[in-house]
Every structure is written in structure tokens, then in C-alpha cells.
Design an enzyme around this catalytic site. Structure first.
Site, PDB file in Angstrom:
ATOM      1  N   SER A  12      38.219  42.936  14.152  1.00 57.84           N
ATOM      2  CA  SER A  12      38.432  43.735  12.934  1.00 57.84           C
ATOM      3  C   SER A  12      37.366  43.374  11.889  1.00 57.84           C
ATOM      4  O   SER A  12      37.243  42.199  11.505  1.00 57.84           O
ATOM      5  CB  SER A  12      39.833  43.438  12.390  1.00 57.84           C
TER       6      SER A  12
HETATM    7  N1  LIG Z   1      40.682  47.406   2.960  1.00 61.49           N
HETATM    8  C1  LIG Z   1      41.336  46.529   3.895  1.00 61.49           C
HETATM    9  C2  LIG Z   1      41.350  47.183   5.253  1.00 61.49           C
HETATM   10  C3  LIG Z   1      42.342  46.515   6.194  1.00 61.49           C
HETATM   11  C4  LIG Z   1      42.506  47.297   7.466  1.00 61.49           C
HETATM   12  O1  LIG Z   1      42.366  48.536   7.490  1.00 61.49           O
HETATM   13  N2  LIG Z   1      42.830  46.615   8.546  1.00 61.49           N
HETATM   14  C5  LIG Z   1      43.050  47.278   9.805  1.00 61.49           C
HETATM   15  C6  LIG Z   1      42.306  46.551  10.892  1.00 61.49           C
HETATM   16  S1  LIG Z   1      40.562  46.656  10.671  1.00 61.49           S
HETATM   17  C7  LIG Z   1      44.535  47.220  10.128  1.00 61.49           C
HETATM   18  O2  LIG Z   1      45.168  46.226   9.901  1.00 61.49           O
HETATM   19  N3  LIG Z   1      45.086  48.312  10.673  1.00 61.49           N
HETATM   20  C8  LIG Z   1      46.450  48.365  11.085  1.00 61.49           C
HETATM   21  C9  LIG Z   1      47.349  49.024  10.090  1.00 61.49           C
HETATM   22  O3  LIG Z   1      46.885  49.340   8.974  1.00 61.49           O
HETATM   23  O4  LIG Z   1      48.514  49.232  10.423  1.00 61.49           O
HETATM   24  C10 LIG Z   1      40.629  45.176   3.944  1.00 61.49           C
HETATM   25  O5  LIG Z   1      39.442  45.119   3.644  1.00 61.49           O
HETATM   26  O6  LIG Z   1      41.280  44.161   4.244  1.00 61.49           O
END
Ligand SMILES: N[C@@H](CCC(=O)N[C@@H](CS)C(=O)NCC(=O)O)C(=O)O
Length: 223
Positions: A12
Site C-alpha cells: 500500500s
Molecule cells: N489518504 C489515506 C489513504 C488510505 C487508503 O486509501 N488506504 C487504502 C490502502 S492503500 C485502504 O486502506 N483501503 C481499504 C479501505 O479503504 O477499506 C492515507 O494516505 O493514509
């Protein structure tokens, strides 16, 4: 004092920036993998801690934080020996913050808008989204003109988060050659981060996502 806990998944991009910073600071996390590909982030215990159910999420003695750039700022304030990575000089910090917000809201956002629908569900590439991404890379190029680093005269967390984004673009074979300042800055940042397990923590994972993207492109005939 107990070790902070990091809920994460190695490929990620926002998690990668936290792991790189931890390496720079010599900070040991208790690492807990949350496999979002299997929906583990939707388990009740995780949602009770972070209703937005995303990684990275950090728990430092009851302080629960998500949004990677907020975590970066906190970790420097809490654990770094100096303010170098997140300068306290308000005028320099203002520039660091602007770059962090630019990455969150514009550059990385446009990267995900363009690549992720294809990478995850095989959607056709959208030329309007490609143009919006190219526009944002052009803005970064303009920001970097005449500077060695994004916000200060040295490497800061602004460079770190932008490095994860731009190295991901490079892995996706986004054409960076027209953006000379971005390319020079990228090489400089990679060299700066080489001693901090850059290849293992970031470059190899950027390639992993790019392979996923290319596999989907091949399946869908590259439409
Ligand atoms: N803006 C956030 C983005 C976090 C994000 O989108 N994480 C994704 C993985 S890259 C995630 O956890 N996706 C699963 C979900 O949102 O349920 C950051 O920079 O931490």
C-alpha cells in the site's frame, strides 16, 4: 513506554511512506498486517478503532491516527531527534504542509483515479483522467524548478510522500522525461533513501502494483 502499533499492508503506497520514515527514525513498530484484499479492514474490531477502515492506521498508547501524512508529521514530532524532517520554522513548515496536501488531494489522488480502476477491476483507461494526472505532474515539475527538494533546502516528509507517489508513477511507466525537474528530484530522493531499505520497502512494492496493473491490462486487451 510501549511500542506504537502499525496496521498496514506492505504494498500500500501510504503504508510504504510510514515504513520508510520508521526506518529513517530507527523506530520499531509492532507491525500488524491487515489484508485489505481479503476485506480484513472491515472486521468489527478494526472498524471500532478506525471507522474509515483504511491502512495505515497507527495506535500509539491510545492515540489512534490514520491518514499517512498526519502519521508522518506526528512521528517526526514525537520520535525524531531534530525537526529536520518536519521543520518547525513556520514558513518552511507552511511549504511542507502545502506539498503534503498537494500530494494527498491532487497528485496521488489523480494517480489513483487514473490507474486504480484498471488495476483493481479491469476498467478501461480514461484519457481525461490521464490528462488530469499529467497536469498535476506538470505542477510538481514547476514546484521543483530551481529546488533540490520539495519544500526545504533538505529532504523532508514532503519529499517522502511525493517520492512514494512519483516512484509509483515511474513503475507504472508513466512518461516522466518531459518533466525534467521531477526526474532529477526523483533520482536525488532515491539516492537519499537508499540507506533506508528503499528498494525493499518501496521500489519492489511499486513494481508489484505495476505488475498487477499490467496483468489487468493484458487481460482486458489494454483498452
Ligand atoms: N489518504 C489515506 C489513504 C488510505 C487508503 O486509501 N488506504 C487504502 C490502502 S492503500 C485502504 O486502506 N483501503 C481499504 C479501505 O479503504 O477499506 C492515507 O494516505 O493514509
Amino acid at each position: 513506554m510501549s511500542t506504537p502499533v502499525l496496521y498496514y499492508l506492505p504494498p500500500s503506497p501510504p503504508c510504504r511512506s510510514i515504513l520508510l520514515l520508521a526506518k529513517m527514525l530507527g523506530l520499531d513498530f509492532e507491525l500488524k498486517i491487515v489484508n485489505i484484499m481479503e476485506g480484513e479492514q472491515l472486521k468489527p474490531n478494526f472498524v471500532a478503532m478506525n471507522p474509515q477502515h483504511c491502512v495505515p492506521t497507527m495506535n500509539d498508547q491510545g492515540l489512534v491516527l490514520w491518514e499517512s501524512r498526519a502519521i508522518l508529521s506526528y512521528l517526526v514530532a514525537a520520535y525524531a531527534k531534530s525537526d529536520e524532517l518536519y521543520p518547525t520554522d513556520i514558513r518552511v513548515r507552511a511549504l511542507v504542509d502545502q506539498r503534503l496536501h498537494f500530494d494527498l488531494g491532487t497528485l496521488y489522488q489523480r494517480l489513483t483515479d487514473f490507474y486504480f480502476p484498471t488495476m483493481f477491476i479491469g476498467a478501461p483507461l480514461d484519457e481525461v483522467k490521464r490528462a488530469r494526472l499529467t497536469e498535476a505532474v506538470g505542477w510538481l515539475n514547476a514546484i521543483l524548478e530551481g529546488r533540490e527538494y520539495a519544500a526545504a533546502d533538505h529532504f523532508t516528509i514532503a519529499d517522502l510522500t511525493l517520492l512514494v507517489t512519483v516512484s509509483q508513477l515511474e513503475a507504472f511507466d508513466f512518461e516522466l522525461r518531459p518533466f525534467k525537474h521531477v526526474k532529477q528530484w526523483l533520482d536525488r530522493c532515491k539516492e537519499h533513501m537508499a540507506p533506508y531499505d528503499y528498494d525493499e520497502l518501496n521500489a519492489s512494492k511499486a513494481s508489484m502494483l505495476a505488475d498487477m496493473f499490467r496483468a489487468k491490462m493484458n487481460q482486458t486487451g489494454g483498452s
